[in-house]
Design a protein around this motif. Structure first.
Motif, mmCIF file in Angstrom:
data_model
loop_
_atom_site.group_PDB
_atom_site.id
_atom_site.type_symbol
_atom_site.label_atom_id
_atom_site.label_comp_id
_atom_site.label_asym_id
_atom_site.label_seq_id
_atom_site.Cartn_x
_atom_site.Cartn_y
_atom_site.Cartn_z
ATOM 1 N N ASP A 3 0.826 -1.210 0.000
ATOM 2 C CA ASP A 3 0.000 0.000 0.000
ATOM 3 C C ASP A 3 0.861 1.260 0.000
ATOM 4 O O ASP A 3 0.535 2.265 -0.643
ATOM 5 C CB ASP A 3 -0.938 -0.002 1.208
ATOM 6 C CG ASP A 3 -2.137 -0.918 1.011
ATOM 7 O OD1 ASP A 3 -2.378 -1.338 -0.135
ATOM 8 O OD2 ASP A 3 -2.834 -1.209 2.013
ATOM 9 N N VAL A 4 1.992 1.227 0.713
ATOM 10 C CA VAL A 4 2.898 2.382 0.730
ATOM 11 C C VAL A 4 3.525 2.577 -0.645
ATOM 12 O O VAL A 4 3.655 3.715 -1.129
ATOM 13 C CB VAL A 4 3.982 2.202 1.810
ATOM 14 C CG1 VAL A 4 5.077 3.259 1.659
ATOM 15 C CG2 VAL A 4 3.372 2.287 3.200
ATOM 16 N N VAL A 5 3.923 1.471 -1.285
ATOM 17 C CA VAL A 5 4.478 1.574 -2.642
ATOM 18 C C VAL A 5 3.471 2.216 -3.584
ATOM 19 O O VAL A 5 3.787 3.122 -4.356
ATOM 20 C CB VAL A 5 4.904 0.185 -3.157
ATOM 21 C CG1 VAL A 5 5.327 0.272 -4.615
ATOM 22 C CG2 VAL A 5 6.045 -0.372 -2.318
ATOM 23 N N LEU A 6 2.224 1.753 -3.531
ATOM 24 C CA LEU A 6 1.181 2.310 -4.392
ATOM 25 C C LEU A 6 0.960 3.792 -4.106
ATOM 26 O O LEU A 6 0.799 4.600 -5.026
ATOM 27 C CB LEU A 6 -0.120 1.531 -4.193
ATOM 28 C CG LEU A 6 -0.116 0.063 -4.656
ATOM 29 C CD1 LEU A 6 -1.406 -0.618 -4.230
ATOM 30 C CD2 LEU A 6 0.062 -0.005 -6.163
ATOM 31 N N PHE A 7 0.961 4.157 -2.843
ATOM 32 C CA PHE A 7 0.738 5.548 -2.458
ATOM 33 C C PHE A 7 1.836 6.458 -3.004
ATOM 34 O O PHE A 7 1.575 7.547 -3.534
ATOM 35 C CB PHE A 7 0.673 5.660 -0.932
ATOM 36 C CG PHE A 7 0.695 7.066 -0.412
ATOM 37 C CD1 PHE A 7 -0.360 7.931 -0.656
ATOM 38 C CD2 PHE A 7 1.784 7.525 0.314
ATOM 39 C CE1 PHE A 7 -0.338 9.237 -0.173
ATOM 40 C CE2 PHE A 7 1.817 8.822 0.793
ATOM 41 C CZ PHE A 7 0.750 9.682 0.557
#
Length: 269
Positions: free
Chosen positions: A52-56
């Motif tokens: 989720d952090v990568v996507l953000f």
């Protein structure tokens, strides 16, 4: 699987990460060379939270919302961002962060209960420098150039139990144990940062540097009902507070113990 803490390396295609310059810069030193690299996730950091952090950071939109009913995924997202040192809008940081061996329960306005797990001592007890290794809870998302923390102890406290009160700098993850051992012989721990007061040894530290060593005269024992405090003024004056059972928390006796100067970084309790 989403939601499960991962101790194995997380593999992410390097081409995908090229879309996030900030992410790669924030993780300099964690990534190796090649088409695929691995990151060892800290305790309590899930694969789902890391993705989720990568996507953000790649598309600028968070996969979760602070209003989502899935509070578990939101907490995983915030913990992963904290571990990787990535900035998030304040709206995502309404809750406290703590190591998986700790639990924080809100009681009333500005009053929190922190519960420690005895398994921490049994897990690290046989390792070098375990006596100087701690797990942390960050109780506020407000970073400032001064702080004040007041604590009342509850439950049974053994002679080997220890408690530190103080402030953490921004970007210091709570998912990893910290140590005051300058040689850092416990490889899984990170050298401590910030300002700290030990209610057991009556010592105050700036990082691993000793600022002050007190004596037991006038200080209560670490028993249920005893009260403690740590305060750093914006002028850089460090004070510690104490009060025995029955003393109202607003009536702590404060002692100035060190002049540390104006802090170069903001801290959060």
């Amino acid at each position: 699987p989403g939601g499960e803490a991962a101790r194995s390396p997380l593999h992410v295609p390097y081409a995908f990460l090229q879309c996030a310059d900030y992410f790669r810069a924030a993780l300099s030193g964690r990534w190796g060379a090649g088409d695929e690299a691995a990151v060892e996730l800290g305790d309590g950091v899930s694969v789902r939270g890391a993705v989720d952090v990568v996507l953000f950071l790649c598309n600028g939109q968070a996969p979760v919302s602070p209003e989502d009913e899935d509070r578990t995924r939101l907490r995983e997202f915030v913990l992963a961002a904290d571990f990787f040192g990535c900035g998030l809008p304040d709206v995502f940081r309404s809750g406290v962060l703590c190591h998986p061996l700790l639990e924080v329960r809100p009681l009333e306005d500005e009053v929190l209960q922190v519960v420690s797990s005895r398994c921490f001592a049994s897990t690290l007890g046989s390792m070098p420098s375990a006596g100087t290794t701690y797990v942390a809870a960050r109780l506020s998302n407000e970073f400032a150039f001064g702080f004040e923390v007041e604590v009342r102890l509850e439950g049974p406290w053994a002679r080997r139990d220890k408690l530190l009160i103080g402030g953490l700098p921004r970007g210091c993850p709570v998912t990893q144990a910290v140590t005051f051992d300058r040689d850092n012989r416990l490889g899984s721990a990170k050298s401590v940062e910030g300002i700290w007061f030990s209610t057991r040894s009556l010592r105050a530290h700036s990082g691993t540097t000793l600022l002050w060593r007190g004596n037991t005269e006038g200080f209560p024992r670490m028993d249920a009902g005893s009260r403690w405090g740590c305060r750093l003024s914006t002028e850089g004056v460090l004070s510690v507070g104490h009060g025995g059972p029955g003393t109202h928390i607003d009536g702590l006796a404060w002692v100035e113990v060190a002049q540390v100067g104006r802090q170069a970084v903001a801290l959060a309790p």
